[in-house]
Design a protein around this motif. Sequence first.
Motif, PDB file in Angstrom:
ATOM      1  N   LEU A  37      -8.197 -12.468  -8.008  1.00 32.11           N
ATOM      2  CA  LEU A  37      -8.081 -11.096  -8.488  1.00 32.11           C
ATOM      3  C   LEU A  37      -9.312 -10.276  -8.123  1.00 32.11           C
ATOM      4  O   LEU A  37      -9.198  -9.098  -7.771  1.00 32.11           O
ATOM      5  N   VAL A  38     -10.488 -10.896  -8.194  1.00 30.52           N
ATOM      6  CA  VAL A  38     -11.716 -10.195  -7.801  1.00 30.52           C
ATOM      7  C   VAL A  38     -11.672  -9.862  -6.313  1.00 30.52           C
ATOM      8  O   VAL A  38     -11.976  -8.733  -5.906  1.00 30.52           O
ATOM      9  N   PHE A  39     -11.271 -10.820  -5.488  1.00 31.70           N
ATOM     10  CA  PHE A  39     -11.183 -10.576  -4.043  1.00 31.70           C
ATOM     11  C   PHE A  39     -10.159  -9.482  -3.737  1.00 31.70           C
ATOM     12  O   PHE A  39     -10.380  -8.632  -2.877  1.00 31.70           O
ATOM     13  N   ALA A  40      -9.013  -9.502  -4.448  1.00 28.23           N
ATOM     14  CA  ALA A  40      -7.980  -8.490  -4.217  1.00 28.23           C
ATOM     15  C   ALA A  40      -8.478  -7.105  -4.604  1.00 28.23           C
ATOM     16  O   ALA A  40      -8.213  -6.119  -3.913  1.00 28.23           O
ATOM     17  N   SER A  41      -9.208  -7.001  -5.729  1.00 27.74           N
ATOM     18  CA  SER A  41      -9.700  -5.681  -6.126  1.00 27.74           C
ATOM     19  C   SER A  41     -10.782  -5.173  -5.192  1.00 27.74           C
ATOM     20  O   SER A  41     -10.826  -3.977  -4.906  1.00 27.74           O
ATOM     21  N   VAL A  42     -11.631  -6.046  -4.692  1.00 31.33           N
ATOM     22  CA  VAL A  42     -12.651  -5.611  -3.736  1.00 31.33           C
ATOM     23  C   VAL A  42     -11.983  -5.128  -2.450  1.00 31.33           C
ATOM     24  O   VAL A  42     -12.377  -4.110  -1.881  1.00 31.33           O
ATOM     25  N   THR A  43     -10.956  -5.838  -2.003  1.00 30.79           N
ATOM     26  CA  THR A  43     -10.236  -5.428  -0.797  1.00 30.79           C
ATOM     27  C   THR A  43      -9.536  -4.089  -1.000  1.00 30.79           C
ATOM     28  O   THR A  43      -9.563  -3.221  -0.114  1.00 30.79           O
ATOM     29  N   ALA A  44      -8.913  -3.887  -2.156  1.00 35.62           N
ATOM     30  CA  ALA A  44      -8.246  -2.617  -2.433  1.00 35.62           C
ATOM     31  C   ALA A  44      -9.252  -1.468  -2.486  1.00 35.62           C
ATOM     32  O   ALA A  44      -8.996  -0.385  -1.947  1.00 35.62           O
ATOM     33  N   LEU A  45     -10.388  -1.687  -3.135  1.00 40.45           N
ATOM     34  CA  LEU A  45     -11.413  -0.656  -3.206  1.00 40.45           C
ATOM     35  C   LEU A  45     -11.954  -0.319  -1.821  1.00 40.45           C
ATOM     36  O   LEU A  45     -12.097   0.854  -1.464  1.00 40.45           O
ATOM     37  N   GLN A  46     -12.217  -1.341  -1.024  1.00 39.90           N
ATOM     38  CA  GLN A  46     -12.752  -1.121   0.324  1.00 39.90           C
ATOM     39  C   GLN A  46     -11.760  -0.371   1.202  1.00 39.90           C
ATOM     40  O   GLN A  46     -12.148   0.550   1.925  1.00 39.90           O
ATOM     41  N   SER A  47     -10.487  -0.712   1.122  1.00 43.33           N
ATOM     42  CA  SER A  47      -9.510  -0.006   1.957  1.00 43.33           C
ATOM     43  C   SER A  47      -9.342   1.442   1.500  1.00 43.33           C
ATOM     44  O   SER A  47      -9.139   2.336   2.321  1.00 43.33           O
ATOM     45  N   THR A  48      -9.462   1.700   0.197  1.00 43.14           N
ATOM     46  CA  THR A  48      -9.403   3.073  -0.294  1.00 43.14           C
ATOM     47  C   THR A  48     -10.599   3.880   0.201  1.00 43.14           C
ATOM     48  O   THR A  48     -10.453   5.030   0.628  1.00 43.14           O
ATOM     49  N   LEU A  49     -11.776   3.277   0.167  1.00 40.08           N
ATOM     50  CA  LEU A  49     -12.962   3.972   0.655  1.00 40.08           C
ATOM     51  C   LEU A  49     -12.873   4.246   2.157  1.00 40.08           C
ATOM     52  O   LEU A  49     -13.259   5.320   2.618  1.00 40.08           O
ATOM     53  N   PHE A  50     -12.362   3.279   2.919  1.00 41.52           N
ATOM     54  CA  PHE A  50     -12.201   3.494   4.357  1.00 41.52           C
ATOM     55  C   PHE A  50     -11.200   4.610   4.633  1.00 41.52           C
ATOM     56  O   PHE A  50     -11.392   5.425   5.530  1.00 41.52           O
ATOM     57  N   ALA A  51     -10.112   4.648   3.865  1.00 45.59           N
ATOM     58  CA  ALA A  51      -9.112   5.694   4.066  1.00 45.59           C
ATOM     59  C   ALA A  51      -9.691   7.066   3.727  1.00 45.59           C
ATOM     60  O   ALA A  51      -9.379   8.056   4.386  1.00 45.59           O
ATOM     61  N   ASP A  52     -10.543   7.139   2.704  1.00 48.39           N
ATOM     62  CA  ASP A  52     -11.168   8.410   2.350  1.00 48.39           C
ATOM     63  C   ASP A  52     -12.183   8.863   3.396  1.00 48.39           C
ATOM     64  O   ASP A  52     -12.462  10.058   3.518  1.00 48.39           O
ATOM     65  N   CYS A  53     -12.750   7.928   4.137  1.00 45.36           N
ATOM     66  CA  CYS A  53     -13.737   8.278   5.154  1.00 45.36           C
ATOM     67  C   CYS A  53     -13.099   8.750   6.455  1.00 45.36           C
ATOM     68  O   CYS A  53     -13.805   9.161   7.366  1.00 45.36           O
TER      69      CYS A  53
END
Length: 80
Positions: A37-53
């Motif tokens: 769950l920690v790995f999944a949330s880090v991946t979701a956060l990172q992909s959201t940040l990349f999409a915002d950039c």
Amino acid sequence: MWTAAAHVITAVIGSGVLSLAWSIAQLGWVAGPAAMLVFASVTALQSTLFADCYRSPDPEHGPHRNRTYANAVDRNLGLS
């Protein structure tokens, strides 16, 4: 040469995927799913940040489109 490179990449990714299941299993029934769950949330956060950039400075209507990761880093840090 391309076939050899593809086999090397497949071997590296394959061993990483197989060792992930073993390492999570070694954590047990509580820590294993928690780690996933920690790995999944880090991946979701990172992909959201990349999409915002992708567009800066505003993710919705930004005037600049960042086509590469390096371009996004340069623009968000004020280097270009």
